[in-house]
Scaffold this motif. Structure first.
Motif, PDB file in Angstrom:
ATOM      1  N   TRP A   1      -8.812  61.005  -5.563  1.00 25.00           N
ATOM      2  CA  TRP A   1      -8.109  60.198  -6.440  1.00 25.00           C
ATOM      3  C   TRP A   1      -9.385  59.076  -7.119  1.00 25.00           C
ATOM      4  O   TRP A   1     -10.488  58.626  -5.576  1.00 25.00           O
ATOM      5  CB  TRP A   1      -7.198  59.595  -5.522  1.00 25.00           C
ATOM      6  CG  TRP A   1      -6.601  58.659  -6.573  1.00 25.00           C
ATOM      7  CD1 TRP A   1      -7.005  57.629  -6.553  1.00 25.00           C
ATOM      8  CD2 TRP A   1      -5.885  59.001  -8.026  1.00 25.00           C
ATOM      9  NE1 TRP A   1      -6.312  56.331  -7.608  1.00 25.00           N
ATOM     10  CE2 TRP A   1      -6.083  57.848  -9.161  1.00 25.00           C
ATOM     11  CE3 TRP A   1      -5.873  59.273  -8.992  1.00 25.00           C
ATOM     12  CZ2 TRP A   1      -5.081  57.182  -9.779  1.00 25.00           C
ATOM     13  CZ3 TRP A   1      -5.592  59.045 -10.656  1.00 25.00           C
ATOM     14  CH2 TRP A   1      -5.501  58.159 -10.614  1.00 25.00           C
TER      15      TRP A   1
ATOM     16  N   ALA B   1      -2.613  51.577  -8.274  1.00 29.94           N
ATOM     17  CA  ALA B   1      -0.897  51.905  -9.294  1.00 29.94           C
ATOM     18  C   ALA B   1      -0.194  50.776  -8.971  1.00 29.94           C
ATOM     19  O   ALA B   1       0.617  50.461  -9.337  1.00 29.94           O
ATOM     20  CB  ALA B   1      -0.837  53.342  -9.622  1.00 29.94           C
TER      21      ALA B   1
ATOM     22  N   HIS C   1       1.343  60.441 -16.942  1.00 28.82           N
ATOM     23  CA  HIS C   1       0.794  59.958 -15.941  1.00 28.82           C
ATOM     24  C   HIS C   1       1.644  58.811 -15.846  1.00 28.82           C
ATOM     25  O   HIS C   1       1.146  57.889 -16.244  1.00 28.82           O
ATOM     26  CB  HIS C   1      -0.746  60.006 -15.240  1.00 28.82           C
ATOM     27  CG  HIS C   1      -1.032  59.839 -13.815  1.00 28.82           C
ATOM     28  ND1 HIS C   1      -1.967  60.420 -13.209  1.00 28.82           N
ATOM     29  CD2 HIS C   1      -0.538  58.638 -13.402  1.00 28.82           C
ATOM     30  CE1 HIS C   1      -1.523  59.821 -11.817  1.00 28.82           C
ATOM     31  NE2 HIS C   1      -1.413  58.594 -11.965  1.00 28.82           N
TER      32      HIS C   1
HETATM   33  C1  BG6 Z   1      -0.345  58.213  -7.012  1.00 24.61           C
HETATM   34  C2  BG6 Z   1      -0.693  58.275  -8.120  1.00 24.61           C
HETATM   35  O1  BG6 Z   1       0.340  57.623  -6.576  1.00 24.61           O
HETATM   36  O2  BG6 Z   1      -1.338  57.890  -5.989  1.00 24.61           O
HETATM   37  C3  BG6 Z   1      -1.904  57.333  -8.555  1.00 24.61           C
HETATM   38  O3  BG6 Z   1      -0.440  58.899  -9.205  1.00 24.61           O
HETATM   39  C4  BG6 Z   1      -2.419  55.779  -8.083  1.00 24.61           C
HETATM   40  O4  BG6 Z   1      -1.588  57.098 -10.232  1.00 24.61           O
HETATM   41  C5  BG6 Z   1      -2.654  56.378  -6.634  1.00 24.61           C
HETATM   42  O5  BG6 Z   1      -2.954  55.487  -8.487  1.00 24.61           O
HETATM   43  C6  BG6 Z   1      -2.820  55.454  -5.056  1.00 24.61           C
HETATM   44  O6  BG6 Z   1      -2.285  54.484  -5.054  1.00 24.61           O
HETATM   45  P1  BG6 Z   1      -2.539  53.624  -5.221  1.00 24.61           P
HETATM   46  O7  BG6 Z   1      -1.255  52.477  -5.221  1.00 24.61           O
HETATM   47  O8  BG6 Z   1      -3.410  52.894  -4.294  1.00 24.61           O
HETATM   48  O9  BG6 Z   1      -3.384  52.976  -6.552  1.00 24.61           O
END
Ligand code: BG6
Length: 479
Positions: A424, A432, A133
């Motif tokens: 998530w 991220a 990941h």
């Molecule tokens: C996805 C990734 O793009 O979105 C995660 O697989 C990421 O790792 C998630 O955390 C949400 O994005 P962000 O930028 O809000 O953390």
């Protein structure tokens, strides 16, 4: 019945966004560690600015994360309290092979994940494992140039052989690369690539992703050979592209965006590159260096299922458009005037979730697994009236309710086969995209701020009880 029996309800995290302990247990340094919070993050994660180590002027949130490395028993117990059937997590490659090219794996790293998987099993939680990941050992970047180099295929084969053998019987669901199409948007995260001055970005990205696709096909083969019970999937950053208008040029723009983003899943699901990609590569003089063996391994080892993240749809317009663009998201498309946006400018589109799943199922006719969905929002911790604290996150419940309802319609009315749904960040973790803690997705609040201050104490939010009820009723009660 709405959701199938044995539907995999749960949540998803990534090692670099929650584990912390970046230099414990024999772990080696990785690309994700040196991605700073703050204004330089985007330039680093998109490969535009080189940052090969730590400097005193930046804060690096992955070094400590939410310290899940030391809290995983407590955190998994909280997931179990919500009734999770599955927990998606990722392996930090550099915990297993600290340099990436080591001859032998690091036993301490292997033992850490073994214990974590056993802990999941004690709670009747099925582990769902992302092999990589966004992480790549730093040594592989410094020594070999990251996924630019074909040699990474062999190092990845060594990694997966080790994992499939060691965790045989403990883990049955695997994803090879998180959001494989993210290489086109954040190449440092997707492939450990920081561009050299004058380097042709497009050519480098395609060569690197070809190596990842071949590595993914090898992983599928090796995983099936070691344990025929293994189910191995690809993973897409999904979200259908809407044309900004019915002007044919806008429709064509949406088609081109769709073709590009899905082209990698086309390879993983169908076993070969689509004709439009091959023509485009030829036209641009990009040679993937594809061997006969690559062609065979890709053709013979397609994935068992399609997993994906869904946060929003995207909108495409012809290059001559004057439509305003969206802010703050790696896909950087045109703003859809019909959709509300999150505090971080991400469009909110539950019907688009249904549209996206239909599009994927029509195209691939393989089972789907939703492995990321959720709302990143600012939360306020308030007294819960019982001597502790909570967050009244009705906005998060509202977002999830609408998306789960769209998922139910997709399964029951459209006949799409979906194996599961993991939100998530069921526990707050480092973003991220922005490196912030304040962009929170969790059912569980973690006392940690954007500068790394806080007790790390965990608190149940209002959404915690709500999701528990959703799972207990197998999605019947979304109220
Ligand atoms: C996805 C990734 O793009 O979105 C995660 O697989 C990421 O790792 C998630 O955390 C949400 O994005 P962000 O930028 O809000 O953390």
């Amino acid at each position: 019945m709405a959701f199938p029996e044995n539907f995999l309800w749960g949540g998803a995290t990534a090692a670099n966004q929650c584990e912390g302990a970046y230099d414990e247990g024999g772990r080696g340094l990785a690309n994700v560690d040196v991605a700073p919070a703050g204004k330089d993050r985007l330039a680093v994660v998109s490969g535009e600015k080189k940052m090969m180590g730590f400097d005193p002027n930046h804060y690096y949130p992955a070094k400590t994360g939410i310290d899940m490395y030391h809290h995983y028993r407590e955190d998994i117990a909280l997931f179990a309290e919500m009734g999770f059937k599955t927990y998606r997590l990722s392996i930090a490659w550099s915990r297993i092979f600290p340099n990436g090219d080591d001859a032998e794996p690091n036993e301490e790293g292997l033992a850490f994940y073994e214990d974590l998987f056993r802990c999941c099993r004690e709670h009747n939680i099925e582990p769902l494992v992302t092999i990589t990941h966004f992480d790549c050992p730093m040594h592989l970047i410094e020594q070999y140039g990251g996924w630019r180099n074909r040699k990474l295929i062999d190092f990845y084969k060594r990694l997966v052989t080790t994992l499939f053998s060691r965790y045989k019987g403990l883990v049955h669901y695997w994803l090879t690369f998180n959001e494989i199409n993210m290489i086109f948007h954040l190449p440092w995260m997707g492939a450990g690539i920081a561009f050299e001055p004058g380097e042709d970005h497009e050519s480098t990205e395609w060569k690197a992703v070809h190596h990842e696709l071949v590595a993914s096909a090898w992983a599928t083969k090796i995983g099936h050979d070691i344990d025929p019970e293994n189910k191995i999937g690809c993973m897409l950053a999904a979200g259908s592209f809407y044309p900004y208008s019915c002007r044919p040029e806008d429709v064509r723009a949406a088609q081109l965006d769709t073709q590009r983003e899905l082209s990698l899943i086309d390879v993983q699901a169908r076993g070969h590159y689509p004709a439009h990609t091959l023509r485009m590569l030829e036209r641009k003089g990009i040679d993937l260096g594809m061997t006969e063996e690559d062609r065979e391994v890709l053709a013979e080892n397609t994935v068992d299922f399609i997993s994906f993240s869904y946060y929003s749809t995207r909108t495409s317009a012809a290059p001559d458009t004057d439509a305003p663009r969206t802010q703050g998201n790696a896909f950087n498309g045109v703003k859809n005037p019909y959709l509300e946006q999150s505090q971080w400018g991400w469009a909110i589109d539950p019907l688009g979730f249904r549209i996206t799943m239909n599009e994927l199922y029509d195209r691939y006719e393989k089972p789907l697994l939703v492995v990321e969905n959720g709302l990143g929002a600012k939360d306020e911790l308030v007294p819960d009236g019982n001597g502790s604290y909570t967050v009244n996150d009705d906005y998060r419940i509202d977002y999830l309710r609408k998306h789960i309802s769209a998922l139910r319609d997709t399964i029951t009315e459209d006949g799409v086969e979906v194996w599961g749904y993991t939100t998530w960040g069921p526990i707050d973790l480092v973003s991220a995209g922005s490196g912030q803690m304040s962009k929170r997705y969790g059912f569980i609040y973690v006392d940690r701020d954007d500068e790394g201050n806080g007790t790390l104490k965990r608190y149940r939010k209002k959404s915690f009880g709500w999701y528990k009820k959703v799972i207990a009723t197998n999605g019947e009660d979304l109220a």
